[in-house]
Design a protein around this motif. Structure first.
Motif, mmCIF file in Angstrom:
data_model
loop_
_atom_site.group_PDB
_atom_site.id
_atom_site.type_symbol
_atom_site.label_atom_id
_atom_site.label_comp_id
_atom_site.label_asym_id
_atom_site.label_seq_id
_atom_site.Cartn_x
_atom_site.Cartn_y
_atom_site.Cartn_z
ATOM 1 N N MET A 1 0.842 -1.186 0.000
ATOM 2 C CA MET A 1 0.000 0.000 0.000
ATOM 3 C C MET A 1 0.889 1.252 0.000
ATOM 4 S SD MET A 1 -2.872 1.206 2.810
ATOM 5 C CE MET A 1 -3.769 -0.340 2.694
ATOM 6 N N ARG A 2 0.543 2.213 -0.816
ATOM 7 C CA ARG A 2 1.307 3.461 -0.858
ATOM 8 C C ARG A 2 1.274 4.149 0.493
ATOM 9 N NH1 ARG A 2 2.768 6.308 -5.151
ATOM 10 N NH2 ARG A 2 2.008 8.234 -4.177
ATOM 11 N N LEU A 3 2.370 4.836 0.823
ATOM 12 C CA LEU A 3 2.504 5.455 2.132
ATOM 13 C C LEU A 3 1.408 6.475 2.402
ATOM 14 C CD1 LEU A 3 4.132 5.770 4.724
ATOM 15 C CD2 LEU A 3 5.633 7.388 3.501
ATOM 16 N N VAL A 4 1.080 7.284 1.412
ATOM 17 C CA VAL A 4 0.046 8.305 1.605
ATOM 18 C C VAL A 4 -1.291 7.660 1.977
ATOM 19 C CG1 VAL A 4 -1.352 10.053 0.431
ATOM 20 C CG2 VAL A 4 1.129 10.026 0.111
ATOM 21 N N LYS A 5 -1.662 6.602 1.248
ATOM 22 C CA LYS A 5 -2.926 5.914 1.535
ATOM 23 C C LYS A 5 -2.883 5.240 2.899
ATOM 24 C CE LYS A 5 -6.109 2.455 -0.331
ATOM 25 N NZ LYS A 5 -6.334 1.453 -1.419
ATOM 26 N N LEU A 6 -1.748 4.638 3.243
ATOM 27 C CA LEU A 6 -1.601 3.992 4.547
ATOM 28 C C LEU A 6 -1.854 4.969 5.683
ATOM 29 C CD1 LEU A 6 -0.677 1.682 6.456
ATOM 30 C CD2 LEU A 6 1.663 2.481 6.105
ATOM 31 N N LEU A 7 -1.203 6.130 5.614
ATOM 32 C CA LEU A 7 -1.344 7.123 6.676
ATOM 33 C C LEU A 7 -2.771 7.652 6.756
ATOM 34 C CD1 LEU A 7 1.982 9.097 6.089
ATOM 35 C CD2 LEU A 7 1.514 7.451 7.913
ATOM 36 N N ALA A 8 -3.386 7.874 5.594
ATOM 37 C CA ALA A 8 -4.768 8.353 5.585
ATOM 38 C C ALA A 8 -5.708 7.312 6.170
ATOM 39 C CB ALA A 8 -5.182 8.723 4.168
ATOM 40 N N ASN A 9 -5.493 6.038 5.820
ATOM 41 C CA ASN A 9 -6.349 4.973 6.338
ATOM 42 C C ASN A 9 -6.200 4.798 7.846
ATOM 43 O OD1 ASN A 9 -7.266 4.492 3.781
ATOM 44 N ND2 ASN A 9 -6.313 2.486 3.555
ATOM 45 N N LEU A 10 -5.026 5.124 8.374
ATOM 46 C CA LEU A 10 -4.815 5.039 9.822
ATOM 47 C C LEU A 10 -5.432 6.219 10.568
ATOM 48 C CD1 LEU A 10 -1.127 3.732 9.975
ATOM 49 C CD2 LEU A 10 -3.212 2.458 10.489
ATOM 50 N N GLY A 11 -5.937 7.209 9.828
ATOM 51 C CA GLY A 11 -6.654 8.320 10.456
ATOM 52 C C GLY A 11 -5.815 9.541 10.747
ATOM 53 N N THR A 28 9.273 9.726 8.960
ATOM 54 C CA THR A 28 10.693 9.369 8.936
ATOM 55 C C THR A 28 10.893 7.884 9.206
ATOM 56 O OG1 THR A 28 11.033 9.763 11.314
ATOM 57 C CG2 THR A 28 11.250 11.672 9.839
ATOM 58 N N ASP A 29 12.163 7.449 9.039
ATOM 59 C CA ASP A 29 12.523 6.122 9.495
ATOM 60 C C ASP A 29 12.958 6.203 10.954
ATOM 61 O OD1 ASP A 29 15.155 7.080 9.578
ATOM 62 O OD2 ASP A 29 15.701 6.157 7.662
ATOM 63 N N LYS A 30 13.383 5.081 11.531
ATOM 64 C CA LYS A 30 13.718 5.055 12.949
ATOM 65 C C LYS A 30 14.939 5.903 13.296
ATOM 66 C CE LYS A 30 11.576 0.653 14.197
ATOM 67 N NZ LYS A 30 11.792 -0.709 14.759
ATOM 68 N N ASP A 31 15.741 6.239 12.285
ATOM 69 C CA ASP A 31 16.919 7.076 12.512
ATOM 70 C C ASP A 31 16.612 8.553 12.324
ATOM 71 O OD1 ASP A 31 18.634 4.908 13.049
ATOM 72 O OD2 ASP A 31 18.857 4.519 10.900
ATOM 73 N N GLY A 32 15.345 8.863 12.053
ATOM 74 C CA GLY A 32 14.955 10.254 11.886
ATOM 75 C C GLY A 32 15.132 10.797 10.491
ATOM 76 N N ASN A 33 15.418 9.919 9.531
ATOM 77 C CA ASN A 33 15.606 10.360 8.152
ATOM 78 C C ASN A 33 14.262 10.454 7.441
ATOM 79 O OD1 ASN A 33 18.535 10.191 8.324
ATOM 80 N ND2 ASN A 33 18.256 7.962 8.290
ATOM 81 N N PRO A 34 13.942 11.601 6.840
ATOM 82 C CA PRO A 34 12.685 11.727 6.098
ATOM 83 C C PRO A 34 12.591 10.667 5.006
ATOM 84 C CG PRO A 34 13.700 13.872 6.403
ATOM 85 C CD PRO A 34 14.724 12.851 6.828
ATOM 86 N N ILE A 35 11.397 10.152 4.790
ATOM 87 C CA ILE A 35 11.200 9.152 3.751
ATOM 88 C C ILE A 35 10.220 9.679 2.714
ATOM 89 C CG2 ILE A 35 11.768 7.200 5.223
ATOM 90 C CD1 ILE A 35 8.869 6.700 5.714
ATOM 91 N N LYS A 36 10.279 9.091 1.531
ATOM 92 C CA LYS A 36 9.459 9.544 0.416
ATOM 93 C C LYS A 36 8.169 8.742 0.327
ATOM 94 C CE LYS A 36 13.481 11.027 -2.283
ATOM 95 N NZ LYS A 36 14.220 10.873 -3.573
ATOM 96 N N ALA A 37 7.251 9.260 -0.481
ATOM 97 C CA ALA A 37 5.930 8.639 -0.607
ATOM 98 C C ALA A 37 5.996 7.232 -1.179
ATOM 99 C CB ALA A 37 5.024 9.515 -1.460
ATOM 100 N N ASP A 38 7.054 6.938 -1.941
ATOM 101 C CA ASP A 38 7.169 5.609 -2.531
ATOM 102 C C ASP A 38 8.046 4.679 -1.689
ATOM 103 O OD1 ASP A 38 9.581 6.823 -2.976
ATOM 104 O OD2 ASP A 38 9.651 6.438 -5.140
ATOM 105 N N SER A 39 8.233 5.018 -0.407
ATOM 106 C CA SER A 39 9.063 4.217 0.494
ATOM 107 C C SER A 39 8.533 2.791 0.603
ATOM 108 C CB SER A 39 9.092 4.849 1.886
ATOM 109 O OG SER A 39 9.657 3.972 2.825
ATOM 110 N N LYS A 40 9.454 1.846 0.730
ATOM 111 C CA LYS A 40 9.097 0.435 0.879
ATOM 112 C C LYS A 40 9.365 -0.064 2.301
ATOM 113 C CE LYS A 40 8.074 0.058 -3.495
ATOM 114 N NZ LYS A 40 6.654 -0.079 -3.933
ATOM 115 N N LEU A 41 9.530 0.855 3.256
ATOM 116 C CA LEU A 41 9.815 0.459 4.629
ATOM 117 C C LEU A 41 8.651 -0.328 5.220
ATOM 118 C CD1 LEU A 41 11.462 3.610 6.266
ATOM 119 C CD2 LEU A 41 12.582 1.482 5.613
#
Length: 235
Positions: A1-11, A28-41
């Motif tokens: 699921m795309r990150l944007v949709k995931l976050l929206a679905n979580l409310g 961000t990731d656990k190290d505080g690095n900003p991540i992009k919308a197409d992240s696979k984390l």
């Protein structure tokens, strides 16, 4: 699921708001690095505003429901959702109750967005026992245990007898009642049929799952072992 949709679905907000949150570096990731919308984390490796993401789709939450909170949007007053983060109310798929508790009943209440698991728990075939602690207005007569266990007890307006239920008498006015079905206001109606009145009602257990470690008004995310206990034997 795309990150944007995931976050929206979580409310967390609308898709447009989540796109902005990602651009602003709030995700961000656990190290505080900003991540992009197409992240696979993985879900557990993503932070929103420096906090771990809320539980993913398919989770089960256990709440120790206090007195005075209702499960129904139709009732006036405080909702059980008020005890969870506000965004949990707008998650997609929605969190549903696994068997409701009325406003005057306290204790174990589950939420899940896993429809298959919900129906598995409430299915008569699963025979998941529900254990209630009961306080009564007046002393019991002594015949209640046999009446509840008979499998022949009929409640007003019902068309079939109740399944046998086990009553453990603790004192003249307190007991533990184990049910194997979930009819409307069943515990209160059972004692009313014996001429008594329930003054306090607390659901203490569902299958082998208890409220151990969860204080009144608090909640926790259930792990696989916890969920397995639902289908285990009652203690």
């Amino acid at each position: 699921m795309r990150l944007v949709k995931l976050l929206a679905n979580l409310g967390y907000g609308s898709r447009k708001e989540m796109q902005a949150a990602i651009r602003n570096g709030w995700v961000t990731d656990k190290d505080g690095n900003p991540i992009k919308a197409d992240s696979k984390l993985a879900h557990e490796d993503i932070l929103f505003d420096d906090e771990p993401l809320d539980p993913p789709e398919g989770s089960v939450i256990l709440l120790n429901k206090p007195l005075g909170y209702t499960c129904s949007m139709k009732d006036r007053g405080r909702l059980v959702f008020d005890l969870l983060p506000a965004r949990y109310r707008v998650r997609k798929p929605a969190l549903s109750f696994v068997g409701r508790l009325d406003k005057d009943t306290t204790g174990l209440l589950l939420f899940t967005d896993d429809g298959k698991l919900l129906h598995q728990i409430i299915s008569p075939k699963a025979d998941v026992a529900k254990v209630y602690e009961v306080e009564l207005d007046r002393p019991m007569t002594g015949g209640e245990a046999d009446q509840f266990a008979s499998g022949e007890m009929m409640l007003e307006n019902d068309t079939s007898p109740l399944k046998p239920a086990e009553l453990e008498v603790l004192s003249e006015t307190t007991a533990r009642l184990t049910l194997h079905e979930g009819r409307y206001h069943q515990v209160r109606r059972m004692f009313a049929a014996t001429g008594n009145h329930v003054t306090k009602l607390h659901r203490a257990q569902l299958g082998g799952l208890t409220l151990d470690g969860v204080e009144e008004g608090q909640w926790k995310l259930l792990g696989t072992a916890d969920i397995d206990r639902i289908f285990g034997d009652s203690a």
